[in-house]
Design a protein around this motif. Structure first.
Motif, PDB file in Angstrom:
ATOM      1  N   THR A 303       0.850  -1.177   0.000  1.00 23.13           N
ATOM      2  CA  THR A 303       0.000   0.000   0.000  1.00 23.13           C
ATOM      3  C   THR A 303       0.887   1.229   0.000  1.00 23.13           C
ATOM      4  OG1 THR A 303      -1.498  -1.259   1.343  1.00 23.13           O
ATOM      5  CG2 THR A 303      -1.947   1.064   1.149  1.00 23.13           C
ATOM      6  N   GLY A 304       0.579   2.114  -0.875  1.00 27.79           N
ATOM      7  CA  GLY A 304       1.398   3.313  -0.903  1.00 27.79           C
ATOM      8  C   GLY A 304       2.323   3.359  -2.080  1.00 27.79           C
ATOM      9  N   SER A 305       2.736   2.210  -2.607  1.00 28.09           N
ATOM     10  CA  SER A 305       3.718   2.286  -3.678  1.00 28.09           C
ATOM     11  C   SER A 305       3.097   2.823  -4.952  1.00 28.09           C
ATOM     12  CB  SER A 305       4.356   0.924  -3.918  1.00 28.09           C
ATOM     13  OG  SER A 305       3.372  -0.009  -4.257  1.00 28.09           O
ATOM     14  N   ILE A 306       2.106   2.083  -5.467  1.00 26.00           N
ATOM     15  CA  ILE A 306       1.468   2.557  -6.687  1.00 26.00           C
ATOM     16  C   ILE A 306       0.500   3.683  -6.343  1.00 26.00           C
ATOM     17  CG2 ILE A 306      -0.108   1.904  -8.539  1.00 26.00           C
ATOM     18  CD1 ILE A 306       2.695   0.936  -8.940  1.00 26.00           C
ATOM     19  N   PRO A 526       5.181  -3.226   9.001  1.00 24.55           N
ATOM     20  CA  PRO A 526       5.230  -4.658   9.335  1.00 24.55           C
ATOM     21  C   PRO A 526       4.048  -5.144  10.166  1.00 24.55           C
ATOM     22  CG  PRO A 526       6.764  -3.452  10.689  1.00 24.55           C
ATOM     23  CD  PRO A 526       6.221  -2.474   9.689  1.00 24.55           C
ATOM     24  N   THR A 527       3.309  -4.246  10.806  1.00 23.20           N
ATOM     25  CA  THR A 527       2.227  -4.719  11.675  1.00 23.20           C
ATOM     26  C   THR A 527       0.856  -4.230  11.240  1.00 23.20           C
ATOM     27  OG1 THR A 527       2.544  -2.825  13.140  1.00 23.20           O
ATOM     28  CG2 THR A 527       3.723  -4.834  13.702  1.00 23.20           C
ATOM     29  N   THR A 528       0.789  -3.540  10.107  1.00 27.80           N
ATOM     30  CA  THR A 528      -0.484  -2.932   9.694  1.00 27.80           C
ATOM     31  C   THR A 528      -1.565  -3.970   9.443  1.00 27.80           C
ATOM     32  OG1 THR A 528       0.791  -1.191   8.676  1.00 27.80           O
ATOM     33  CG2 THR A 528      -1.498  -1.322   8.040  1.00 27.80           C
ATOM     34  N   ALA A 529      -1.171  -5.131   8.911  1.00 28.63           N
ATOM     35  CA  ALA A 529      -2.178  -6.134   8.559  1.00 28.63           C
ATOM     36  C   ALA A 529      -2.553  -7.015   9.750  1.00 28.63           C
ATOM     37  CB  ALA A 529      -1.659  -6.996   7.413  1.00 28.63           C
ATOM     38  N   LEU A 530      -1.973  -6.751  10.908  1.00 28.84           N
ATOM     39  CA  LEU A 530      -2.170  -7.663  12.043  1.00 28.84           C
ATOM     40  C   LEU A 530      -3.156  -7.100  13.063  1.00 28.84           C
ATOM     41  CD1 LEU A 530       1.584  -8.562  12.633  1.00 28.84           C
ATOM     42  CD2 LEU A 530      -0.073  -9.765  11.211  1.00 28.84           C
ATOM     43  N   ASP A 531      -3.756  -7.996  13.832  1.00 28.40           N
ATOM     44  CA  ASP A 531      -4.606  -7.578  14.941  1.00 28.40           C
ATOM     45  C   ASP A 531      -3.755  -6.880  15.995  1.00 28.40           C
ATOM     46  OD1 ASP A 531      -7.227  -8.184  14.438  1.00 28.40           O
ATOM     47  OD2 ASP A 531      -6.942 -10.306  14.860  1.00 28.40           O
ATOM     48  N   VAL A 532      -4.402  -6.039  16.788  1.00 30.50           N
ATOM     49  CA  VAL A 532      -3.635  -5.180  17.694  1.00 30.50           C
ATOM     50  C   VAL A 532      -2.876  -5.994  18.755  1.00 30.50           C
ATOM     51  CG1 VAL A 532      -5.617  -4.670  19.174  1.00 30.50           C
ATOM     52  CG2 VAL A 532      -3.738  -3.066  19.049  1.00 30.50           C
ATOM     53  N   THR A 533      -3.458  -7.091  19.242  1.00 29.71           N
ATOM     54  CA  THR A 533      -2.732  -7.882  20.246  1.00 29.71           C
ATOM     55  C   THR A 533      -1.544  -8.591  19.609  1.00 29.71           C
ATOM     56  OG1 THR A 533      -4.366  -9.613  19.890  1.00 29.71           O
ATOM     57  CG2 THR A 533      -4.642  -8.267  21.842  1.00 29.71           C
TER      58      THR A 533
ATOM     59  N   PRO B 148     -15.988   6.304  -9.531  1.00 27.79           N
ATOM     60  CA  PRO B 148     -15.368   6.121  -8.215  1.00 27.79           C
ATOM     61  C   PRO B 148     -13.836   6.153  -8.247  1.00 27.79           C
ATOM     62  CG  PRO B 148     -17.171   4.587  -8.470  1.00 27.79           C
ATOM     63  CD  PRO B 148     -17.044   5.307  -9.779  1.00 27.79           C
ATOM     64  N   ARG B 149     -13.233   5.613  -9.328  1.00 25.03           N
ATOM     65  CA  ARG B 149     -11.765   5.519  -9.303  1.00 25.03           C
ATOM     66  C   ARG B 149     -11.099   6.878  -9.347  1.00 25.03           C
ATOM     67  NH1 ARG B 149     -12.082   2.576 -14.068  1.00 25.03           N
ATOM     68  NH2 ARG B 149     -12.499   3.850 -15.878  1.00 25.03           N
ATOM     69  N   GLU B 150     -11.862   7.933  -9.623  1.00 27.36           N
ATOM     70  CA  GLU B 150     -11.253   9.258  -9.681  1.00 27.36           C
ATOM     71  C   GLU B 150     -11.162   9.891  -8.291  1.00 27.36           C
ATOM     72  OE1 GLU B 150     -13.005  11.695 -12.823  1.00 27.36           O
ATOM     73  OE2 GLU B 150     -13.663   9.861 -13.790  1.00 27.36           O
ATOM     74  N   PHE B 151     -11.577   9.152  -7.277  1.00 31.77           N
ATOM     75  CA  PHE B 151     -11.576   9.716  -5.932  1.00 31.77           C
ATOM     76  C   PHE B 151     -10.598   8.987  -5.020  1.00 31.77           C
ATOM     77  CE2 PHE B 151     -15.610  10.755  -7.772  1.00 31.77           C
ATOM     78  CZ  PHE B 151     -15.815  12.068  -7.368  1.00 31.77           C
ATOM     79  N   SER B 152     -10.151   9.693  -3.989  1.00 29.89           N
ATOM     80  CA  SER B 152      -9.283   9.065  -2.996  1.00 29.89           C
ATOM     81  C   SER B 152     -10.149   8.225  -2.061  1.00 29.89           C
ATOM     82  CB  SER B 152      -8.553  10.148  -2.201  1.00 29.89           C
ATOM     83  OG  SER B 152      -9.473  10.836  -1.395  1.00 29.89           O
ATOM     84  N   GLY B 153      -9.488   7.425  -1.218  1.00 29.19           N
ATOM     85  CA  GLY B 153     -10.211   6.553  -0.303  1.00 29.19           C
ATOM     86  C   GLY B 153     -11.185   7.313   0.586  1.00 29.19           C
ATOM     87  N   VAL B 178     -13.515   3.464   8.714  1.00 33.14           N
ATOM     88  CA  VAL B 178     -12.349   4.340   8.560  1.00 33.14           C
ATOM     89  C   VAL B 178     -11.023   3.586   8.597  1.00 33.14           C
ATOM     90  CG1 VAL B 178     -13.512   6.374   9.494  1.00 33.14           C
ATOM     91  CG2 VAL B 178     -12.251   4.874  11.039  1.00 33.14           C
ATOM     92  N   SER B 179     -11.066   2.262   8.706  1.00 30.89           N
ATOM     93  CA  SER B 179      -9.786   1.579   8.923  1.00 30.89           C
ATOM     94  C   SER B 179      -8.927   1.527   7.665  1.00 30.89           C
ATOM     95  CB  SER B 179     -10.023   0.172   9.466  1.00 30.89           C
ATOM     96  OG  SER B 179     -10.891  -0.517   8.642  1.00 30.89           O
ATOM     97  N   ALA B 180      -9.505   1.801   6.492  1.00 29.74           N
ATOM     98  CA  ALA B 180      -8.670   1.805   5.286  1.00 29.74           C
ATOM     99  C   ALA B 180      -8.146   3.202   4.976  1.00 29.74           C
ATOM    100  CB  ALA B 180      -9.478   1.274   4.099  1.00 29.74           C
ATOM    101  N   LEU B 181      -8.400   4.156   5.862  1.00 27.70           N
ATOM    102  CA  LEU B 181      -8.057   5.548   5.550  1.00 27.70           C
ATOM    103  C   LEU B 181      -6.817   6.020   6.305  1.00 27.70           C
ATOM    104  CD1 LEU B 181     -11.675   7.039   5.777  1.00 27.70           C
ATOM    105  CD2 LEU B 181     -10.522   6.053   3.794  1.00 27.70           C
ATOM    106  N   ASP B 182      -6.213   7.050   5.760  1.00 23.48           N
ATOM    107  CA  ASP B 182      -5.083   7.683   6.431  1.00 23.48           C
ATOM    108  C   ASP B 182      -5.539   8.351   7.720  1.00 23.48           C
ATOM    109  OD1 ASP B 182      -2.665   7.300   5.194  1.00 23.48           O
ATOM    110  OD2 ASP B 182      -3.144   8.690   3.586  1.00 23.48           O
TER     111      ASP B 182
END
Lengths: 639, 279
Positions: A303-306, A526-533, B148-153, B178-182
């Motif tokens: 996430t973030g690269s492209i 490294p921990t973004t995809a993991l549960d908080v515990t 939709p693809r023209e918008f940010s999350g 909101v968990s997929a957002l910055d």
């Protein structure tokens, strides 16, 4: 509030938007085959009208007559004009193929939609029936049918259509099953749309294109099979078709060899045109599918690269970020405090004025990192923090030499323990990456190969990289797995990636990253995809390993809690630049840059919890009563 | 106090097992919960705890095998599809993933108009309503003709919120909205949720894995663990002074964005774990 939307002209032209037809016409092969089919279609409609003679008018003088001025293609064994017969046969042959096509289409698509959308008993019955039909030998069924219903082109093609239906059923079923789990279909259901509307609006649009492609192929097959049946003499001889003409020509092949040519050409060219058209359509469609898939995968794995690239397109050309320059806004640097200084060894990674660009279609380069400088010292944890699109992942990937396709370092230098990484060739890089620089990815599952056991994936780099024997490498791996807190190392060693949880998979990857004793580990969220515990446990593990082995850690993250937990020094990135840098306590306590402050201000932990619904609720009591009344009305209406 | 808007009692959800005579998977094991009109109830739990399943059961998207769900006094747990459709103007949803929750082939206006025209609103009135909705969620009016693809999350999530609001529902199930957002987008979208609630009096079932997010928006909070609710109460009490060991573990595991406080919390968490290991 960011309501600014990037203007539409900054968005790369979406390939999915141009129609399939237009994309097919753009290819020469598509234009030619489409034009030919158009001619055939026109002849099929007006053929009998423009035929110079009655196609069934027999004349004894003309039996097997050669081409002449009155009869350009000559006459057949019955003394009938070949050109007229060919024109009339086109109509019947095409119509017969259409009967098969439409029958297959109706049965296959409708059954596929119902089975894929509703599942349940219909799914079972339809799938069983499909398997049965596919197991039947088509030509035998058609021969048997002729014995029962007599020599009718139409009946034969109707039955053939039923035999072809599974091709559509499978296609539609697979597509519908995939779309059905999309959230927008759930959202449509919650919005109160009827099933019919959901299918026609949200689901049919997805399967439309593959159905069109399949139809071109099926039409070609139908024409070939139908001609084949007629050629065998199983059709109705009184009706002119391509197949019956071929039959007639074949019988007289020694007396009038030209007779065979005309129906053969008609059958062959039409079938070839249909197949080529199907191929061109598939090419046109699959190219866009590939693009979409790649993009989604990139988002999933890193996430973030492209995402970074696309967002920056918006900001750079949208007029917000024009002229971003390292000189324009110097990085705010906080001096080391004693804690950060205590951890400091010599600098092992030195990145200077790093610029990363992506080649564009028009030949230009789009810069996404605009001159980043950072240094990492032996044994420290350096946090690189920023929001998606800030260029933090790009920077980390540049150090690893793993920039996505099209990306390259356009300026500056990367120096790792005296080696210039930015100019290094791919061969030399393999000696450093994974050996002297470790990498821990964001998505543990997608970074393990599902077809190999975890053990073999860990042993392999040790044998190739460090030249250990299989026995030593296995021993070392088992010890590492135990060290990273895996309860039963032997079992995990022999397990496949899908047999372990996400947290365990991340521990495995951490074990892999430290196995070659690198001096630097780059950890991308490294921990973004993991549960908080689980995250807490993985962070503990990283801290312990880092202290134990005196490794440096470059931690790319957007989570301030993780930064506070682990980091010694922090660099804050925004729009491809480092805007603020300093020891962790200075960044949290005395942030100066407005962007850092806004990020810190967005943290939710600080605020008080929302009070229980008390006084406000009583004030709203009247509204609530009205609500209940409305709900009651609905309740009544539903009955 | 007025009667609850939504009452969930001893709810059980079982998914059929995979394979012949496989045991069904019990996602919910007798869950009880109620939501008052205009209230936000936060539902916290880790992946696999059943929190999303509870939301889907309320929406009629998960198979209810036991217990009851009552909306405004009426049993809605096992409604037929047709009856369920009647409820669409009452209960709505905002999903987690703003990328797959909007049909990529439709424009924003088409997405927002759909639920309205299905209910018989005229096209002109529906278009008028779309303009109001876009304004309510802080998107410019010219967003309607975009894809939709023209918008940010964050912007897509605003579109999803607008779609949920289109029919003036009384309850919105928010599944990790909101968990997929910055981080900064997250804060703004959460404030939007609160603002909409204060203006319209809508109730939320707010599902999230993040204690801080839930604490920010919820009047009351329930904690789920392995298909059961292990603790529930006022937001401040559950998120700051949890009593159940699992909630305490959850609370301790979330890192505080302050190096010194986090060091203290780390020590406290390790002590808690050591006690748990001995006991």
């Amino acid at each position: 509030m960011t309501t600014a939307i990037t203007p539409p002209n900054t968005i790369p032209t979406p390939t999915g938007r141009t129609s399939l037809l237009r994309r097919v016409i753009r290819r020469p092969l598509g234009t030619i085959s489409l034009a030919f089919l158009l001619v055939v279609a026109v002849i099929a409609v007006i053929g009998p009208l423009i035929a110079p003679y009655d196609p069934n008018l027999a004349s004894l003088q003309l039996v097997l007559a050669p081409p002449s001025a009155e009869h350009p293609l000559g006459a057949d064994s019955g003394g009938r004009d070949v050109l007229s017969r060919l024109l009339a046969a086109t109509q019947i042959s095409i119509a017969a193929a259409l009967v098969a096509l439409v029958t297959a289409l109706l049965i296959g698509v409708i059954a596929g939609l119902i089975a894929g959308y509703y599942r349940g008993w219909f799914d079972n019955v339809a799938s069983w029936f499909t398997a049965l039909v596919m197991a039947l030998p088509g030509i035998v069924v058609l021969l048997a049918a002729r014995a029962v219903v007599g020599p009718s082109v139409w009946a034969a093609m109707l039955i053939f259509g039923i035999l072809l239906a599974p091709a559509y059923f499978r296609l539609v079923y697979a597509a519908v099953s995939a779309v059905r789990s999309e959230l927008y279909v759930d959202a449509a259901r919650v919005s109160g749309l009827s099933d019919l509307r959901i299918i026609s609006r949200h689901i049919l649009s997805v399967v439309r294109a593959p159905i069109i492609i399949q139809s071109a192929i099926v039409a070609g097959i139908a024409i070939a099979i139908q001609s084949g049946l007629e050629f065998l003499g199983l059709g109705d001889m009184s009706v002119p078709t391509w197949g019956s003409m071929l039959n007639d020509g074949f019988i007289n092949i020694y007396k009038a060899p030209l007779l065979m040519m005309w129906p053969s050409l008609a059958i062959a060219l039409t079938s070839i045109a249909l197949t080529l058209l199907a191929n061109v359509m598939r090419d046109a469609l699959e190219r866009t599918v590939q693009v979409r898939r790649r993009r989604r995968r990139a988002v999933a794995t890193a996430t973030g690269s492209i995402a970074a690239v696309t967002t920056s397109i918006g900001t750079v050309t949208g007029g917000i970020g024009i002229g971003i320059d390292a000189e324009a806004e110097p990085t705010i640097r906080h001096a080391d405090d004693e804690r950060a200084a205590a951890r400091a060894g010599e600098t092992i990674l030195d990145v200077r004025d790093l610029r990363i660009g992506y080649g564009q279609d028009d030949g230009g380069t789009l810069e996404v990192v605009h001159g980043v400088s950072l240094d990492i010292r032996r044994g420290e944890v350096h946090g690189l923090i920023g929001e998606s699109g800030s260029g933090k992942t790009q920077t980390a990937f540049a150090v690893l030499g793993l920039l996505p396709r099209g990306g390259r370092i356009t300026g500056g230098s990367i120096d790792y323990e005296g080696v210039r990484l930015d100019t290094l060739g791919e061969r030399e890089y393999t000696a450093i990456r994974g050996r002297r620089i470790g990498y821990i990815p964001q998505e543990p599952m997608s970074n393990l190969d599902p077809s190999f056991t975890i053990g073999s994936q860990l042993v392999e780099p040790l044998r190739v990289g460090l030249g250990l024997s299989k026995k030593d490498a296995t021993e070392k791996t088992l010890a590492l797995l135990e060290r990273v807190g895996i309860p039963d190392p032997k079992r995990t060693f022999a397990a496949y990636p899908h047999e372990v949880s996400g947290g365990m998979a991340q521990r495995v990857l951490i074990a892999g990253a430290v196995s070659t004793d690198p001096d630097l580990i780059i950890a991308d969220e490294p921990t973004t995809a993991l549960d908080v515990t689980v995250q807490a446990e993985v962070l503990d593990l990283l801290r312990d390993l880092q202290a134990e082995r005196q490794m440096a850690l470059l931690l790319v993250t957007h989570n301030f809690g993780v930064v506070a937990d682990l980091c010694d020094r922090v660099s804050v990135m925004q729009h491809g630049l480092i805007v603020e840098h300093g020891p962790v306590r200075a960044i949290f306590g005395r942030a100066e840059h407005p962007y850092t402050r806004s990020l810190l201000g967005a943290i939710l932990d600080e605020g008080p919890a929302r009070a229980p619904l008390g006084g406000a609720a009583i004030e709203k009591a009247e509204i609530q009563d009205a609500d209940v009344a409305k709900a009651d009305a609905v309740k009544g209406g539903a009955r | 106090m007025s009667a609850p808007l939504l009452e969930v009692e001893n709810l059980e959800v079982e998914y059929p097992g995979k394979g012949f005579r496989a045991k069904p998977f019990r996602a919910l094991k007798g869950v009880s919960l109620d939501i008052l009109p205009g209230e936000t109830v936060g539902l916290v739990g880790e992946s696999g705890s059943g929190k999303t399943t509870l939301g889907r059961a309320v929406l009629g998207l998960a198979p209810v095998t036991g217990g009851s769900i009552r909306y405004a006094g009426r049993e809605i747990g096992q409604l037929h599809r047709r009856e369920r459709r009647e409820l669409s103007s009452e209960i709505q949803v905002v999903f987690q993933d703003p990328y797959s929750s909007l049909n990529p082939a439709l424009t924003i206006e088409q997405i927002l108009i759909e639920p309205l025209t299905v209910r018989g609103v005229s096209t002109a009135a529906a278009k008028q309503r779309v303009a109001t909705l876009l304004e309510q969620v802080g998107l410019p009016v010219d967003a309607r003709s975009r894809l939709p693809r023209e918008f940010s999350g964050g912007q897509r999530q605003r579109v999803a919120i607008a779609r949920a609001l289109a029919l003036d529902p009384k309850l919105i199930v928010c599944d990790e909205p909101v968990s997929a957002l910055d981080l900064s987008t997250q804060a703004r979208v959460l404030d939007l949720f609160i603002e909409i609630q204060e203006r319209t009096g809508v109730a939320y079932l707010f599902i999230s894995h993040d204690l801080a997010v839930v604490r920010h928006v919820s009047h009351r909070v329930a904690v789920m663990y392995r298909g059961e609710i292990v603790e529930s109460g006022d937001g401040d009490q559950v998120t700051a002074r949890p009593e159940h060991p699992y909630t305490q573990k959850l609370f301790m595991a979330a890192p505080v964005p302050d190096p010194d406080q986090q060091e203290e919390r780390r020590v406290a968490r390790r002590r808690l774990m050591a006690i748990a290991a001995e006991g």
